[in-house]
Motif scaffolding. Structure first.
Motif, PDB file in Angstrom:
ATOM      1  N   THR A 210      43.212  41.756  41.687  1.00  0.00           N
ATOM      2  CA  THR A 210      42.044  42.387  41.083  1.00  0.00           C
ATOM      3  C   THR A 210      41.865  41.937  39.641  1.00  0.00           C
ATOM      4  N   SER A 211      42.960  41.872  38.908  1.00  0.00           N
ATOM      5  CA  SER A 211      42.895  41.440  37.511  1.00  0.00           C
ATOM      6  C   SER A 211      42.398  40.007  37.387  1.00  0.00           C
ATOM      7  N   VAL A 212      42.820  39.146  38.306  1.00  0.00           N
ATOM      8  CA  VAL A 212      42.367  37.749  38.287  1.00  0.00           C
ATOM      9  C   VAL A 212      40.858  37.670  38.489  1.00  0.00           C
ATOM     10  N   ALA A 213      40.351  38.375  39.487  1.00  0.00           N
ATOM     11  CA  ALA A 213      38.920  38.328  39.786  1.00  0.00           C
ATOM     12  C   ALA A 213      38.092  38.940  38.657  1.00  0.00           C
ATOM     13  N   ARG A 214      38.559  40.058  38.107  1.00  0.00           N
ATOM     14  CA  ARG A 214      37.830  40.686  37.009  1.00  0.00           C
ATOM     15  C   ARG A 214      37.840  39.807  35.756  1.00  0.00           C
TER      16      ARG A 214
ATOM     17  N   ILE B 103      38.402  43.397  45.456  1.00  0.00           N
ATOM     18  CA  ILE B 103      37.417  44.208  44.728  1.00  0.00           C
ATOM     19  C   ILE B 103      36.368  44.774  45.673  1.00  0.00           C
ATOM     20  N   VAL B 104      35.837  43.928  46.560  1.00  0.00           N
ATOM     21  CA  VAL B 104      34.776  44.363  47.477  1.00  0.00           C
ATOM     22  C   VAL B 104      35.258  45.461  48.416  1.00  0.00           C
TER      23      VAL B 104
ATOM     24  N   ILE C 267      36.875  50.317  42.372  1.00  0.00           N
ATOM     25  CA  ILE C 267      37.095  49.164  41.489  1.00  0.00           C
ATOM     26  C   ILE C 267      35.864  48.255  41.496  1.00  0.00           C
ATOM     27  N   LEU C 268      35.125  48.237  42.592  1.00  0.00           N
ATOM     28  CA  LEU C 268      33.885  47.458  42.646  1.00  0.00           C
ATOM     29  C   LEU C 268      32.873  48.007  41.646  1.00  0.00           C
TER      30      LEU C 268
END
Length: 263
Positions: free
Chosen positions: A151-155, A7-8, A13-14
């Motif tokens: 990305t989906s996991v972190a979001r 993400i970063v 996306i961030l």
């Protein structure tokens, strides 16, 4: 950690994630409590949505014309502000002469609000997914790979953390304003009823308003976006050509091997 890194390292996306994260702090009880404990009937929530029912489907017809005139970023921001202004208007009307307790005023008001707001229903559901797809394309353009899974996991983790915080804060606020679960609208105090009205209209808008700030810094627009898709198209065409050549070579070798076996 890999999800957070994904993400970063991806500015679009961030900004999308930060917007959703900050918007998630919007404190709301939902409107069901208001209809039950202030207006006195849960079925009113269904009734006020009747005029807007056909609009939600018809609103998808606006996506094409809006895309031609405005960027994805502009639509993303405008849709958010449009919805906020709708609910701010409902709050203003309900705050006059205790209108928020009067069915004859609030039912038509909610009907009009639902009808007007639903014209952005299609945009809200399509543009969000389109932005996410663009952000994944950006990752492929910048890094040469895609990170949908990480990305989906972190979001998802960020969304759950905000949800836990919001539930706790909502319970504390309702207790602080004297809400009595199951007491019925006749036994709730006027102060509590006004709080329930505010919590279903203006407070979510105020507490979640920071979510619009990251949207202003979304940078995948204009020439940058056009250049990205031009580069990706050329890159994908090259990969496809190489794959086709490799397939043709494999087929030729297989045919030669088959002839050898037949001999």
């Amino acid at each position: 950690m890999q999800g957070l890194k994904a993400i970063v390292n991806n500015i679009p996306i961030l900004m999308i994630t930060l917007s959703g994260f900050l918007s998630g702090f919007g404190v709301s009880i939902g409107r069901q409590n208001y209809f039950i404990d202030v207006l006195g009937a849960a079925t009113l929530q269904t009734i006020v949505g009747i005029p807007a029912s056909p609009v939600s489907s018809a609103s998808y017809a606006l996506i094409g014309p809006m895309r031609k005139r405005f960027s994805t970023k502009a639509i993303w921001i405008a849709e958010d502000l449009y919805t906020d202004m709708c609910w701010l208007s409902v709050f203003a009307i309900g705050s006059i002469n205790n209108n928020f307790t009067k069915r004859k005023v609030m039912i038509p008001t909610f009907m009009v609000e639902e009808f007007i707001e639903m014209w952005t229903y299609g945009l809200r559901h399509v543009i969000g997914q389109e932005l996410y797809n663009e952000a994944m394309d950006y990752c492929e353009w910048k890094n040469g790979y895609r990170t949908e899974g990480m990305t989906s996991v972190a979001r998802g983790l960020a969304s759950k953390l905000v949800s836990v915080f919001g539930s706790s804060l909502r319970s504390l606020l309702m207790k602080g304003f004297g809400y009595v679960q199951g007491a019925g609208y006749l036994k709730q105090s006027d102060r509590t009823k006004y709080f329930l009205f505010a919590m279903s209209t203006v407070i979510p808008f105020v507490t979640g308003s920071l979510g619009i700030i990251p949207k202003l810094f979304y940078n995948l627009t204009g020439k940058r976006k056009e250049m990205m898709y031009a580069d990706l198209a050329a890159r994908r065409a090259k990969v496809s050509k190489e794959a086709s050549a490799g397939d043709a070579e494999s087929i030729a070798k297989a045919a030669e091997a088959q002839k050898h076996l037949e001999k």
